[in-house]
Design an enzyme around this catalytic site. Structure first.
Site, PDB file in Angstrom:
ATOM      1  N   GLY A  15       0.853  -1.195   0.000  1.00 42.40           N
ATOM      2  CA  GLY A  15       0.000   0.000   0.000  1.00 42.40           C
ATOM      3  C   GLY A  15       0.882   1.236   0.000  1.00 42.40           C
ATOM      4  O   GLY A  15       2.010   1.236  -0.496  1.00 42.40           O
ATOM      5  N   ASN A  16       0.348   2.271   0.605  1.00 47.66           N
ATOM      6  CA  ASN A  16       0.980   3.562   0.744  1.00 47.66           C
ATOM      7  C   ASN A  16       2.430   3.476   1.262  1.00 47.66           C
ATOM      8  O   ASN A  16       3.362   3.980   0.647  1.00 47.66           O
ATOM      9  CB  ASN A  16       0.091   4.315   1.766  1.00 47.66           C
ATOM     10  CG  ASN A  16       0.316   5.789   1.741  1.00 47.66           C
ATOM     11  OD1 ASN A  16       0.976   6.296   0.841  1.00 47.66           O
ATOM     12  ND2 ASN A  16      -0.240   6.461   2.735  1.00 47.66           N
ATOM     13  N   ALA A  46       4.444  -9.632  -1.445  1.00 46.85           N
ATOM     14  CA  ALA A  46       3.190 -10.388  -1.426  1.00 46.85           C
ATOM     15  C   ALA A  46       2.008  -9.421  -1.392  1.00 46.85           C
ATOM     16  O   ALA A  46       1.940  -8.549  -0.531  1.00 46.85           O
ATOM     17  CB  ALA A  46       3.147 -11.302  -0.206  1.00 46.85           C
ATOM     18  N   LYS A 106      -0.136  -1.777  14.166  1.00 47.86           N
ATOM     19  CA  LYS A 106      -0.478  -1.409  15.547  1.00 47.86           C
ATOM     20  C   LYS A 106      -1.680  -2.172  16.083  1.00 47.86           C
ATOM     21  O   LYS A 106      -1.736  -2.522  17.249  1.00 47.86           O
ATOM     22  CB  LYS A 106      -0.719   0.087  15.669  1.00 47.86           C
ATOM     23  CG  LYS A 106      -1.746   0.602  14.696  1.00 47.86           C
ATOM     24  CD  LYS A 106      -1.631   2.098  14.512  1.00 47.86           C
ATOM     25  CE  LYS A 106      -2.441   2.532  13.294  1.00 47.86           C
ATOM     26  NZ  LYS A 106      -1.673   2.470  12.050  1.00 47.86           N
ATOM     27  N   ILE A 137       8.508   9.306  13.536  1.00 45.74           N
ATOM     28  CA  ILE A 137       9.209   9.757  14.735  1.00 45.74           C
ATOM     29  C   ILE A 137       9.872   8.591  15.452  1.00 45.74           C
ATOM     30  O   ILE A 137       9.211   7.623  15.806  1.00 45.74           O
ATOM     31  CB  ILE A 137       8.248  10.446  15.731  1.00 45.74           C
ATOM     32  CG1 ILE A 137       7.410  11.503  15.022  1.00 45.74           C
ATOM     33  CG2 ILE A 137       9.010  11.047  16.899  1.00 45.74           C
ATOM     34  CD1 ILE A 137       6.339  12.132  15.908  1.00 45.74           C
ATOM     35  N   GLU A 191     -10.020   9.314   6.291  1.00 44.45           N
ATOM     36  CA  GLU A 191     -10.561   8.343   5.350  1.00 44.45           C
ATOM     37  C   GLU A 191     -12.063   8.547   5.190  1.00 44.45           C
ATOM     38  O   GLU A 191     -12.702   9.252   5.978  1.00 44.45           O
ATOM     39  CB  GLU A 191     -10.270   6.932   5.870  1.00 44.45           C
ATOM     40  CG  GLU A 191      -8.780   6.740   6.080  1.00 44.45           C
ATOM     41  CD  GLU A 191      -8.380   5.286   6.187  1.00 44.45           C
ATOM     42  OE1 GLU A 191      -9.062   4.426   5.600  1.00 44.45           O
ATOM     43  OE2 GLU A 191      -7.374   5.019   6.859  1.00 44.45           O
ATOM     44  N   LYS A 206      -2.108   2.605  19.835  1.00 45.85           N
ATOM     45  CA  LYS A 206      -0.773   3.168  20.042  1.00 45.85           C
ATOM     46  C   LYS A 206      -0.502   3.404  21.534  1.00 45.85           C
ATOM     47  O   LYS A 206       0.625   3.223  22.006  1.00 45.85           O
ATOM     48  CB  LYS A 206      -0.629   4.462  19.244  1.00 45.85           C
ATOM     49  CG  LYS A 206      -0.640   4.201  17.735  1.00 45.85           C
ATOM     50  CD  LYS A 206      -0.908   5.461  16.941  1.00 45.85           C
ATOM     51  CE  LYS A 206      -0.859   5.183  15.441  1.00 45.85           C
ATOM     52  NZ  LYS A 206      -1.346   6.334  14.649  1.00 45.85           N
TER      53      LYS A 206
END
Lengths: 442, 442
Positions: A15-16, A46, A106, A137, A191, A206
């Protein structure tokens, strides 16, 4: 020059972030070899559909739908598929085969981290996941390594760029939540289905990871109290601004030591996500737009802050590559690996046991004696008032006066504060409770 | 539970930081053992005078004047004596004996780092020095590890708390340098002899270390162009403030790629320390008082900032302990060690090759055509003007008008800018050049 070893890298997901990781692995091959002492060969990617359109042009022959076979043959596995399955099975299979794993997943870590950590320990390989929290970060490694000789007492993180962008928009333009969300969606910061972000679920995952590393104890998603930002109004933001605060969605993990009534006698860690008022001069208040930052308080180091881009393909790819180079160096040097220390067993405290200040906005009748009655009620519930400010409004048509009361309390237990708010609602002089928000950093 | 190994820790020096390190090693022995998997036993503290008064009460039997013997018997050596000798000889002796070394000695690292790095590589042991730059802030490890898969392009650091305190005082109170310095001395932020801080020498040593790790190439103090803050006036600060800037002493390391005239065709790294104008909305502008921060720009990660306390016994001790735990973990796990990668060979560029914007304040005659002549002169030297602002002053007594001109240029080579300033001074319409300062972050 001696012959360089080659390490096979399997990439799961494109993806991104995955596409940028693949691009960098190919483009920066020489620099990465110089950093690690081995050539990192991207052996395959994959994906679900080998013909999907990608952000980056990549050699078609790298793509495969057979993740299992790819993983079996790899020295290093990068998992960026997201979701629980098949990511979980593939990571466990990679670890069992002796491959080091880098992941940004995550959700999986927050839900089933302990299983993964144990599998990595057992296999003596490295499992790293810097990209899972606050994108680019470097925050997990500093917590694990640099602060390993200190005691972290508190972590306050802006770890979701979408909600920070929305709250920042509301703060700077006066927009309502729905309009700021629409703007975030238009700009690609939110989104189409923004639930995971605006309800705080992403930040909660997170928070669990940050708490686990900071307090050397395994915390899961179920230990995190989670409130999103959907109920934050333009009026809340304006009132906060007027009182010198800014509203941020914070992921908080803090150690509470036994201290009598305040913590109900329990020692433990409170892990929570909720909209929070911060003084405008607090370092986290200056974190604008979609940026992320994590503020840490440690016994010896004092206050630290780590700031940068929390999302985006290329920035997050930087964190993935950092983990990959680190794992590859260890493979080149040999010797056993180790993930993190979770030797502590500090219990997760329920939200009732956490200790914060509250900001309470009240619409009250403008009658003599109202302030005194409210103050008395707070005192009766063991909550001390830090500031109380009244503003009178007169309706031009009806000529009826109403009063707006803004109260900031001293730190008190969540239970005492909740009981106070309930009791306030029952007073006949209260028209409505306009907002109840927690305050940190005062 | 299995028997735990004991690692002997020798501490060299017991000043401000050393005393806190000793205290934490004793007080937090159990937690440190849990973190490392070995007991860290403080085997002795080498000092010049065993009877000196210390900040912290420590067991008298630990003190010795015989540093050599102490080092010979240690698994881990912490060097916090400062200065070049005997620190250098003791560190080399420790490394040769196979001990891991943790040091905070920036002067030694900046002057003779390569010798130390090579000795550590040869002995296969770890040499770490997080405390040498920006005190408690984990900055070196993130650069070495977390950003190892990225390419750092630029580092801007506020790495000296004394000068940041002084400049912040000048900015917030309008004080002159001498008064702000006196205030810093009164509060213990500046030493009786402030030369090393205010002349930029301390920041220059840190700049050399940051550049070395960021660009994988060894830079020494002699590669750093250094200007302090003693010539920064209250008028400079006021003019900067008025134009939306704040003045900070920055340690800068940036990669300049070949780009024709601007960099004079050379590829390399410019390492420098000088007072710098920063836009007030830049993240570094918000770093107040004696705090430190390092702002990093990397190709993939984008902008990152690391913020925290840059000095003080306890905060700096946190960084020392982090390095110590990390080194001890490696000893416990076994396997070879590695310090940092310096495989690159990017040349250090002279200050003339650096590319910045300039802020130039001029006291000019108020005559027609002056602005045009100045603008023409800048253009003739290849320096493009970004903003030009004129303020007219009239002396009430003499009724003579003078004009103050403030110019911010676009980025140009230091050489072109210096030539422009020289040429400006020669113009008959210029009464004086009131300030020339570099600008970053625009």
């Amino acid at each position: 020059m001696t012959e360089m070893r080659t390490l096979k890298v399997a990439l799961l997901g494109c993806g991104n972030v995955g596409a940028q990781v693949a691009r960098i692995l190919i483009e920066d091959a020489d620099a990465l070899a110089a950093r690690t002492g081995a050539r990192l060969e991207l052996s395959g990617i994959a994906v679900r559909n080998v013909n999907s359109k990608r952000d980056v042009e990549l050699p078609q022959e790298l793509f495969t739908t057979d993740a299992e076979t790819l993983v079996k043959d790899a020295d290093l596995v990068i998992e960026l598929m997201g979701g629980i399955e098949p990511a979980r099975t593939l990571i466990l299979s990679a670890l069992t085969n002796g491959a080091c794993v880098v992941t940004g997943n995550k959700a999986l870590l927050a839900q089933d981290g302990p299983t993964l950590y144990e599998a990595a320990d057992k296999a003596g390989v490295q499992l790293s996941f810097e990209a899972a929290v606050a994108g680019a970060i470097p925050i997990l490694r500093p917590i694990r390594d640099s602060l390993s000789g200190d005691r972290i007492t508190r972590v306050l993180g802006i770890v979701n760029g979408t909600t920070n962008f929305i709250l920042d928009q509301m703060d700077s333009t006066g927009a309502q939540f729905a309009d700021a969300l629409a703007e975030a969606q238009r700009l690609g910061y939110a989104e189409a289905d923004p639930t995971a972000d605006v309800e705080g679920h992403d930040a909660a995952a997170k928070a669990a990871i940050l708490a686990t590393l900071s307090f050397h104890t395994r915390f899961a998603l179920e230990n995190v109290h989670c409130e999103g930002i959907t109920s934050v109004t333009a009026a809340d933001i304006a009132a906060a601004k007027d009182a010198g605060f800014v509203i941020k969605l914070l992921a908080i993990a803090e150690k509470l030591t036994a201290g009598g009534t305040e913590t109900d006698g329990k020692d433990g860690v409170s892990v929570r996500v909720h909209p929070t008022l911060l003084p405008r001069e607090h370092p986290l208040a200056a974190v604008r737009g979609a940026f992320n930052a994590v503020f840490i308080e440690a016994e010896n180091a004092g206050e630290l802050m780590f700031y940068g881009q929390g999302a985006g393909g290329t920035p997050t790819a930087s964190a993935v590559l950092g983990d990959l180079v680190s794992a590859a160096r260890r493979l080149v040097l040999g010797g056993p690996q180790r993930t993190e220390t979770t030797t502590g067993h500090v219990p997760a405290l329920p939200i009732d046991a956490s200790v914060t200040s509250y900001y309470i906005g009240l619409d009250v009748a403008d009658q003599p004696g109202v302030l005194a009655r409210i103050a008395q009620l707070f005192a009766g519930n063991g909550v001390s008032i830090e500031t109380m400010r009244q503003t009178i409004h007169r309706d031009a048509d009806s000529n009826v006066e109403s009063a707006e009361l803004r109260i900031v309390t001293h730190r008190a237990s969540e239970a005492a504060l909740a009981a106070t708010v309930e009791a306030v609602k029952g007073l006949d002089v209260i028209n409505s409770v306009t907002s109840v928000l927690r305050v940190e950093g005062v």
